[in-house]
Each structure stands twice: as C-alpha cells, then as structure tokens.
Design an enzyme around this catalytic site. Structure first.
Site, PDB file in Angstrom:
ATOM      1  N   ASP A 162      -1.764  -0.478   8.649  1.00 60.47           N
ATOM      2  CA  ASP A 162      -1.853  -1.537   7.642  1.00 60.47           C
ATOM      3  C   ASP A 162      -0.866  -1.239   6.515  1.00 60.47           C
ATOM      4  O   ASP A 162      -0.823  -0.123   5.996  1.00 60.47           O
ATOM      5  CB  ASP A 162      -3.284  -1.626   7.090  1.00 60.47           C
ATOM      6  CG  ASP A 162      -3.447  -2.801   6.142  1.00 60.47           C
ATOM      7  OD1 ASP A 162      -3.661  -3.904   6.637  1.00 60.47           O
ATOM      8  OD2 ASP A 162      -3.358  -2.589   4.913  1.00 60.47           O
ATOM      9  N   LEU A 163      -0.045  -2.243   6.141  1.00 59.88           N
ATOM     10  CA  LEU A 163       0.901  -2.054   5.054  1.00 59.88           C
ATOM     11  C   LEU A 163       0.155  -1.972   3.722  1.00 59.88           C
ATOM     12  O   LEU A 163      -0.687  -2.816   3.418  1.00 59.88           O
ATOM     13  CB  LEU A 163       1.896  -3.216   5.002  1.00 59.88           C
ATOM     14  CG  LEU A 163       2.780  -3.406   6.239  1.00 59.88           C
ATOM     15  CD1 LEU A 163       3.815  -4.488   5.982  1.00 59.88           C
ATOM     16  CD2 LEU A 163       3.466  -2.121   6.627  1.00 59.88           C
TER      17      LEU A 163
ATOM     18  N   ASP B 251      -0.680  -8.410   7.840  1.00 55.50           N
ATOM     19  CA  ASP B 251       0.169  -7.232   7.645  1.00 55.50           C
ATOM     20  C   ASP B 251      -0.439  -6.026   8.359  1.00 55.50           C
ATOM     21  O   ASP B 251      -0.263  -4.889   7.944  1.00 55.50           O
ATOM     22  CB  ASP B 251       0.329  -6.939   6.147  1.00 55.50           C
ATOM     23  CG  ASP B 251      -1.000  -6.640   5.453  1.00 55.50           C
ATOM     24  OD1 ASP B 251      -2.041  -7.060   5.981  1.00 55.50           O
ATOM     25  OD2 ASP B 251      -0.995  -5.992   4.394  1.00 55.50           O
TER      26      ASP B 251
END
Length: 514
Positions: A384-385, A427
């Site tokens: 996960d960004l 994202d």
C-alpha cells in the site's frame, strides 16, 4: 496557479451535455424538496402573523415580515410552476434553478439585514446558513457560484456593514469563502466523475467492438476453413490405429499411419503433458460420453512452433453398440484462440498499470495454492502506498495515475516475471509467489519492495513515494486464499500502525517487522 484554477473551473466540451443533465437531475430533486419545505414554513409564518400574533398587521414590523413571507411563498410557488413548464428543456431548467437559488439567498440576505438593523446582536446566522446550505445542495458552474456567493457577501456587507462588528463580518466572509470553495469543488468532482464515466463507457464500447471483430474473425475463419483441406483422420478403435490425410505429414512431419496410437501419444506426440492426458481421457471415454468427441490442444508442428488445434471426432458403432471407428478432423484454430486469449488478458488486466486486476490475481493465487507441494512455500504480499492522497492533493490526479504506473514498474523489478503481480485497489497492490525454498527469500523480497519505492519524478520534480508491505506465508498445502489474504492484510495494517514505510510478516499468529 491560474492554470490550476482554470483547470478546476473548466468544463470539457465532450461532457457539457452530460453535466447539464446531471446538474438538472440533482437540482430538480434537491430544490423540489427545499421548495416544499419553504412553502410549508412560509404558510405557517403567514398564518402565525395573521392569527397568532397579538398585534396582527397593526405594526409596521409585522407588516414587513408578512410581506417578506408572502414574497418567498409566492416566489417559491412560481418556481414550481416554471419548473413544470420547462420540463424537457434542461438548459432553461438549469437557469431556473440558479436564479431560484439566487432569489432564496437574496431573500435570506435582506431578512438578515433587517434583523441586524432591528437588533445588531441578532448576528449573521441567516445569511451564513443560506450560503453554506445552498453551496452544498445546489449544483452549478463556477461562473455562477463564484459571483453568487462572493457577490452576496459584498452586498450583505454593503447593506449591513454598519450594524456588524468585525467578528460578524469575518464570520460572514468565511462562510462566503467556504461556500464558494465547496461549490467549485462539487463542480470539479462532478466534472471529473462524468469524464471518467464517459471514458469507461468508451472503453466498454471499444471492448464490445473488439468482441464483434473477434466474432466476425471466427466466422471468416470457418468460411475459409470450409474451402481448404483440413487434416482428416480415421481411427480404428479395436486395432488402435490412426490413418491421417496427406497434409498431416506436411504439417507435422509424422507418418500418415500410426499403429499403437495410444503408445505413440504417450511417448512421441508433440503435446504438453496436460494436453496428452486430456486426449487420453477423451479416448477412454468413447462410448460413454456420446457419439461425438471435441477438445482443444496445442500441437507442435514440424517447424517447432506450437499451435492450437480443435480435435473433433464422430464415432461409429458396431452391431453390439461398441464404438469401432472414429472419423475426425484436426482444425487449426490458433489465430482465433490467441485472439480469445488476448481478450481474456484485457478483461483480466488493470487498465492503468497493466498488472492483473483483483479477480485475476485471486485466480492466480488459488491456482498456486492448489498446486503447492510439501516443502515449498507460497507467499502473498499486500503493498500500500503511504500517504497517496497527499500526492493527488499536491500534484493532481494525473500525477497520482503516473505514480501508480511507476509503482507497478518498480514491483516488476523486484519480483520474478512469473510471479502474480496485481493492483487490487486504488493505491493497493498485491503479489503472489510460489515454489519458494525458504522463508528468508520472502523476507528479502518484502524488504526490497519497501526499498525500491523511490526515484519517481513528475514535471521535473521528484515525488516522494513510500510504501508499507504486509506479508503472509503458506508453508504447507491446503491453505485457503481467503486465509492468506486476511493474514497479509492484517500484517499491512500492523506495518502502518508502527510508522509506515516498512514491511511486516504475519506468521504463527504473530507479527514480525522485517
């Protein structure tokens, strides 16, 4: 700065009609409800002045309020009449909603100004409530909303400035600014959403067109194949001998007559193990599966090139009902099969990054887990960004999309070509690997994933991107995909809670930062 403001306020030409329909639908629903509420409230106020006020219309103050109530009541009633007359004319209808909203705001403004002149302690609640309420409820273009709210504020200050202290004037100004920003933001969000919907519609239309092209291609292929020589063969079932037409030798370089065909199929046929076993099962099912056999296989021709073929066999039975012969055809379907596989790839691929989508990644993971052998390790990574919303807010959504594509490329550099790499959310990415000899490989890959997220530039400026990684391991056959996913997701949340920009492994009921 001006370019960004212009971009936010601009309505693309290709969605003007869509936006107009959207705004009319939204405003019709909202303002109809507001209009009914206003009519009911003003009818109550009129009755209150006429029959429940001790002084009735004898005082100038009551007469003024009575006039204001009547003005708003009949103005709102006129709105419903005009709305009915303008149904089916969206442009005129939207103008009606904008002017009606302006009338309501002006009415509240004037009433608030009068209240301030009566008693300065009454404050600016009427005006600020009207501004914030209409900015949230009424959909309009910035060309209307900006002068609508800011102009209303200036008029309010002009009429009641002497009656307000500095604090009240600031509160009204803040309300006008917030209302303006809210209205512009709602417009920008609606325009972006409509543009994306139009793009998706176009992509769906394109996909349907591709499917239609494929159907036409298959039809064309059938017509052509009917006019050419397919590879024909006759299968003597009791003798287990197959005799092929002449073009069999030209294509595959094999004898036209093959005795002991089952043995040849098991030892010499240019087939994968899976296709060989499939053909043998079909042969074994003769007589019990009906008078017709059909299957698809990949044969390697004399030039060493693999090609898809459709094998079709019609069975002939003896007097005792036992199949004795099979008359068949071997049809080259390589072109249309590859086209079908290409379409399947399109359906299974994330349009932005080119990675697997969530459904395809799950299928890949389930396939890996189903084939897992004892002593081998399979693992799932969820990446996960960190603070991705800040990138969108700072640089805009085009930059956000670019960062996602770059992140996909960085993950391809960390993991093997055969690993399942997918985008499973906005994202959020996931990777499934299998056939790993030990858990240390998994830990190393998790650390590499975190370290690889850097070096992304947008418009000449470096964009700082980081990620958090959650990892779960399956070290024995029989692990369910849902269990592996939940464990990796829990590890990701643990990594986030511990400060982000790091990886966390879930194993044996515990979390371990890597």
């Amino acid at each position: 700065m001006m370019e960004k403001i212009t971009a936010v306020c601009r309505l693309p030409e290709n969605i003007r009609e869509d936006y107009l329909d959207y705004a009319v639908r939204k405003n019709r629903a909202v303002m109809s409800v507001l209009g009914v509420l206003i009519l009911g409230m003003q009818l109550f106020n009129i009755c209150r002045v006429l029959w429940f006020s001790p002084s009735g219309l004898d005082t100038r103050n009551n007469r003024l309020y009575f006039g204001m109530y009547c003005l708003l009541f009949f103005g709102s009633a006129l709105f419903f009449i005009l709305q009915s007359l303008l149904r089916g004319r969206p442009a005129a209808g939207q103008q009606l909603y904008v002017w009606t909203a302006a009338f309501w705001l002006l009415w509240q403004l004037l009433l608030n100004v009068y209240d301030l002149y009566q008693d300065p302690s009454n404050g600016t609640a009427l005006f600020t409530t009207a501004v914030l309420g209409l900015s949230v409820l009424v959909q309009m273009k910035p060309v209307y909303s900006v002068p609508f709210f800011l102009g209303g504020y200036l008029l309010f200050c002009l009429l009641a400035g002497k009656q307000m202290d500095a604090g009240a004037e600031i509160n009204a100004g803040v309300a006008a600014a917030v209302g303006t920003v809210s209205a512009v933001a709602r417009f920008s969000h609606a325009a972006t959403e409509l543009a994306q919907q139009k793009q998706i519609t176009g992509m769906n239309r394109q996909l349907l067109g591709e499917r239609e092209k494929l159907r036409m291609s298959l039809e064309k292929h059938r017509i052509i194949m009917n006019q050419t020589n397919d590879i024909m063969f006759e299968w003597d079932i009791p003798e287990d001998t197959v005799e092929f037409s002449a073009n069999w030798g030209e294509v595959f370089g094999s004898p036209l007559v093959i005795p002991h065909f089952r043995n040849w199929l098991e030892r010499e046929a240019r087939l994968s193990r899976e296709d060989r076993e499939k053909l043998l099962r079909k042969m074994d099912s003769c007589g019990s599966g009906g008078p017709y056999i059909e299957t698809e296989c990949v044969f390697t021709n004399a030039g060493g090139a693999p090609r898809w073929y459709l094998v079709r066999v019609s069975l002939q039975y003896g007097a005792d009902g036992v199949p004795v012969k099979g008359i068949g055809i071997l049809e080259d379907i390589d072109r249309q099969k590859l086209e079908i596989l290409h379409l399947k790839t399109i359906v299974q691929t994330d349009a932005l990054t080119g990675l697997l989508n969530k459904t395809a990644l799950q299928q890949y993971a389930q396939h890996c887990l189903a084939g897992q052998r004892a002593g081998e390790i399979a693992a799932m990574f969820i990446i996960d960004l960190d603070d991705f919303k800040a990138i969108n807010d700072t640089y805009g959504h085009p930059c956000g999309d670019y960062v996602l594509t770059q992140a996909a490329g960085l993950l391809r550099g960390v993991f093997r070509e055969g690993d399942g790499i997918g985008r499973i959310g906005g994202d959020e990415f996931a990777v499934v690997i299998s056939g790993v000899p030990d858990a240390e490989v998994v830990r190393r890959k998790a650390r590499q994933a975190v370290e690889s997220f850097s070096g992304v530039s947008w418009a000449g400026r470096e964009v700082a991107i980081h990620c958090s990684v959650g990892v779960s391991i399956s070290d024995s056959p029989g692990t369910a995909y849902e269990e592996l996913y939940r464990s990796a997701d829990a590890a990701l949340y643990h990594a986030k809670e511990k400060g982000k920009r790091q990886s966390c492994l879930y194993q044996d009921g515990g979390f371990f930062l890597l």
